[in-house]
Design a protein around this motif. Structure first.
Motif, PDB file in Angstrom:
ATOM      1  N   VAL A   1       0.832  -1.203   0.000  1.00 29.67           N
ATOM      2  CA  VAL A   1       0.000   0.000   0.000  1.00 29.67           C
ATOM      3  C   VAL A   1       0.868   1.255   0.000  1.00 29.67           C
ATOM      4  CG1 VAL A   1      -1.641   1.350   1.385  1.00 29.67           C
ATOM      5  CG2 VAL A   1      -2.020  -1.084   1.021  1.00 29.67           C
ATOM      6  N   VAL A   2       1.903   1.276   0.819  1.00 33.44           N
ATOM      7  CA  VAL A   2       2.797   2.436   0.859  1.00 33.44           C
ATOM      8  C   VAL A   2       3.511   2.610  -0.478  1.00 33.44           C
ATOM      9  CG1 VAL A   2       4.889   3.357   1.933  1.00 33.44           C
ATOM     10  CG2 VAL A   2       3.078   2.427   3.355  1.00 33.44           C
TER      11      VAL A   2
ATOM     12  N   ILE B   1       1.127   4.168  -2.878  1.00 36.61           N
ATOM     13  CA  ILE B   1       0.959   5.594  -2.568  1.00 36.61           C
ATOM     14  C   ILE B   1       2.140   6.383  -3.101  1.00 36.61           C
ATOM     15  CG2 ILE B   1       0.932   7.281  -0.678  1.00 36.61           C
ATOM     16  CD1 ILE B   1      -0.773   5.242   0.890  1.00 36.61           C
TER      17      ILE B   1
ATOM     18  N   ALA C   1      -0.028   8.225  -5.777  1.00 34.84           N
ATOM     19  CA  ALA C   1      -0.716   9.291  -5.048  1.00 34.84           C
ATOM     20  C   ALA C   1       0.264  10.018  -4.133  1.00 34.84           C
ATOM     21  CB  ALA C   1      -1.865   8.712  -4.228  1.00 34.84           C
ATOM     22  N   ASN C   2       1.436  10.315  -4.677  1.00 32.44           N
ATOM     23  CA  ASN C   2       2.484  10.920  -3.867  1.00 32.44           C
ATOM     24  C   ASN C   2       2.039  12.296  -3.373  1.00 32.44           C
ATOM     25  OD1 ASN C   2       4.892  11.966  -2.836  1.00 32.44           O
ATOM     26  ND2 ASN C   2       6.069  10.672  -4.208  1.00 32.44           N
ATOM     27  N   PRO C   3       2.039  12.510  -2.055  1.00 31.48           N
ATOM     28  CA  PRO C   3       1.569  13.790  -1.527  1.00 31.48           C
ATOM     29  C   PRO C   3       2.535  14.940  -1.779  1.00 31.48           C
ATOM     30  CG  PRO C   3       2.325  12.388   0.253  1.00 31.48           C
ATOM     31  CD  PRO C   3       2.357  11.560  -0.997  1.00 31.48           C
TER      32      PRO C   3
END
Length: 88
Positions: free
Chosen positions: A67-68, A71, A75-77
């Motif tokens: 999951v990480v 991300i 969906a990199n913040p």
């Protein structure tokens, strides 16, 4: 190298380390369960039940790592901040 290339490398290393740790933990758990059943066959039910619960806990590590990694890849913040800094 670009930011996105580093993200791909980080996700790959994370999956490799997480998979290695998970595989090692599951192998040791199964080894110990088989040894326990070999020593005391009448306790096989309790041993196998406990082993299955332990394997589920160990497998959750691999799921968290996956999951990480997803991300980081999709969906990199920090994408907006990096693109803003790159445009300056």
């Amino acid at each position: 190298m670009t930011f996105f290339a580093w993200c791909m490398i980080a996700a790959g290393f994370g999956m490799a380390i997480g998979s290695f740790g998970t595989g090692l933990g599951q192998g040791l758990a199964i080894k110990s369960a088989v040894e326990g059943v070999a020593r005391n066959p009448s306790a096989s039910g309790k041993i196998l039940t406990t082993m299955m619960i332990g394997l589920a806990m160990i497998e959750s590590l691999a799921i968290y790592v996956f999951v990480v990694a997803m991300i980081i890849l999709f969906a990199n913040p920090f994408t907006a901040q990096v693109m803003e800094l790159a445009s300056k």
